[in-house]
Design a protein around this motif. Structure first.
Motif, PDB file in Angstrom:
ATOM      1  N   PHE A 123     -12.391 -30.799  40.267  1.00 38.26           N
ATOM      2  CA  PHE A 123     -11.548 -29.629  40.499  1.00 38.26           C
ATOM      3  C   PHE A 123     -12.141 -28.381  39.850  1.00 38.26           C
ATOM      4  O   PHE A 123     -12.230 -27.320  40.472  1.00 38.26           O
ATOM      5  N   PHE A 124     -12.577 -28.498  38.606  1.00 37.29           N
ATOM      6  CA  PHE A 124     -13.138 -27.336  37.922  1.00 37.29           C
ATOM      7  C   PHE A 124     -14.464 -26.905  38.535  1.00 37.29           C
ATOM      8  O   PHE A 124     -14.801 -25.723  38.529  1.00 37.29           O
ATOM      9  N   ALA A 125     -15.201 -27.861  39.081  1.00 37.98           N
ATOM     10  CA  ALA A 125     -16.439 -27.494  39.782  1.00 37.98           C
ATOM     11  C   ALA A 125     -16.113 -26.630  40.998  1.00 37.98           C
ATOM     12  O   ALA A 125     -16.839 -25.675  41.302  1.00 37.98           O
ATOM     13  N   GLN A 126     -15.008 -26.952  41.694  1.00 38.08           N
ATOM     14  CA  GLN A 126     -14.638 -26.137  42.851  1.00 38.08           C
ATOM     15  C   GLN A 126     -14.133 -24.766  42.433  1.00 38.08           C
ATOM     16  O   GLN A 126     -14.373 -23.770  43.120  1.00 38.08           O
ATOM     17  N   LEU A 268      -8.195 -33.043  43.984  1.00 33.42           N
ATOM     18  CA  LEU A 268      -7.392 -31.842  43.768  1.00 33.42           C
ATOM     19  C   LEU A 268      -8.284 -30.654  44.100  1.00 33.42           C
ATOM     20  O   LEU A 268      -9.397 -30.549  43.580  1.00 33.42           O
ATOM     21  N   PHE A 269      -7.808 -29.749  44.965  1.00 32.37           N
ATOM     22  CA  PHE A 269      -8.680 -28.662  45.399  1.00 32.37           C
ATOM     23  C   PHE A 269      -7.870 -27.444  45.807  1.00 32.37           C
ATOM     24  O   PHE A 269      -6.661 -27.522  46.073  1.00 32.37           O
ATOM     25  N   ALA A 270      -8.555 -26.287  45.822  1.00 32.11           N
ATOM     26  CA  ALA A 270      -7.970 -25.044  46.319  1.00 32.11           C
ATOM     27  C   ALA A 270      -8.375 -24.878  47.774  1.00 32.11           C
ATOM     28  O   ALA A 270      -9.560 -24.971  48.106  1.00 32.11           O
ATOM     29  N   GLU A 271      -7.414 -24.627  48.637  1.00 31.82           N
ATOM     30  CA  GLU A 271      -7.703 -24.528  50.071  1.00 31.82           C
ATOM     31  C   GLU A 271      -8.481 -23.259  50.399  1.00 31.82           C
ATOM     32  O   GLU A 271      -9.379 -23.270  51.225  1.00 31.82           O
TER      33      GLU A 271
END
Length: 289
Positions: A123-126, A268-271
């Motif tokens: 998640f933090f990588a994204q 877990l990700f941001a769209e």
């Protein structure tokens, strides 16, 4: 009879493991305000997006037609939902030393922590791929910029802002204020901190940097590991009601180890990547004398 007792004990430990992990995921999603959770097939490709703005010249003469600027949503780097498989083994010597139940429970707990790290790390990588960059003076100014930009990007009134900061950047404020730090999924967070709904304090964010987005931009996708073809194969995974993770225990007589195998794959990700705000914390300007 002893064999049946061992089987029941292992089954109980499997249930404890999946419920512990499932509850921690649920608590994390609740804390972040994530409403969109998608059970999907492994191998599914999740699309993320970023915006592209073509701005026309705004110097328009009196009475002339104002040219249209163009805002487009482009596909960004996709996320492939893949299984994450892990296995650990406890040697017979440790079982003898600590006892069977304790040796399994101790190592299972460490495995849960590593699985949590895997979800957090991805998640933090994204977050680092966010495409909106701004500056702010000091932490308070940076969080103000984060909040303002999130409200602008997500025009619904009262968008919940989630921000991520480095502990060293937050330490001065935390030392001076009576603030309650809470913990979910291995993450420290503060509610309603300097005007932001949720501020997560983690060393996974670089110092002098703040990331922020809206809760409505966050999604959680996962391949279900219970039922279907997997159940037909006889892997005998124990899962909780979410189906986010499966676990099975077995004895390896060739190595004299008690082994734990897990199958998961939550992402877990941001769209919208343009909905991730990266704020660089700048030193406050020194007033001239």
């Amino acid at each position: 009879m002893a064999e049946n007792l061992t089987e029941k004990l292992v089954k109980a430990q499997s249930i404890d493991f999946v419920e512990n992990f499932g509850n921690s995921i649920t608590s994390l999603l609740t804390m972040l305000g994530v409403q969109r959770k998608f059970p999907m097939a492994a191998g599914s490709v999740i699309k993320t997006y970023k915006s592209k703005v073509t701005l026309q010249n705004g110097e328009v003469a009196k009475g002339e037609i104002i040219p249209l600027s163009k805002v487009e949503m482009e596909e960004a780097e996709p996320i492939e939902l893949a299984y994450s498989k892990h296995r650990k083994a406890v040697a017979v010597e440790d079982i003898q030393k600590y006892g069977f139940a304790r040796a399994i429970a101790m190592t299972d707990e460490k495995l849960v922590r590593e699985l949590q790290k895997e979800v957090r790390g991805n998640f933090f990588a994204q977050l680092g791929k966010g495409t909106t960059a701004v500056d702010g003076e000091g932490l308070q100014g940076a969080l103000a910029q984060a909040w303002g930009n999130v409200q602008t990007k997500f025009e619904d009134d009262g968008a919940i802002t989630i921000a991520f900061v480095n502990p060293m950047d937050a330490s001065d404020y935390l030392a001076k204020a009576n603030i309650t730090i809470q913990n979910e999924f291995g993450l420290n967070y503060v509610e309603n901190f300097l005007g932001v709904n949720i501020v997560i304090i983690t060393p996974q964010v670089k110092a002098k940097t703040v990331y922020a987005t809206a809760a409505e931009n966050l999604c959680f996708a996962y391949p279900i590991v219970n039922g279907g073809e997997i159940a037909k194969a006889g892997f005998d995974f124990t899962t909780d009601e979410t189906g986010i993770i499966g676990i099975t225990h077995a004895i390896n007589k060739e190595r004299l180890t008690a082994e734990t195998t897990t199958l998961s794959g939550g992402a877990l990700f941001a769209e919208r990547l343009d909905g991730i705000i990266k704020v660089t914390i700048k030193a406050a300007a020194t007033p001239s004398v």
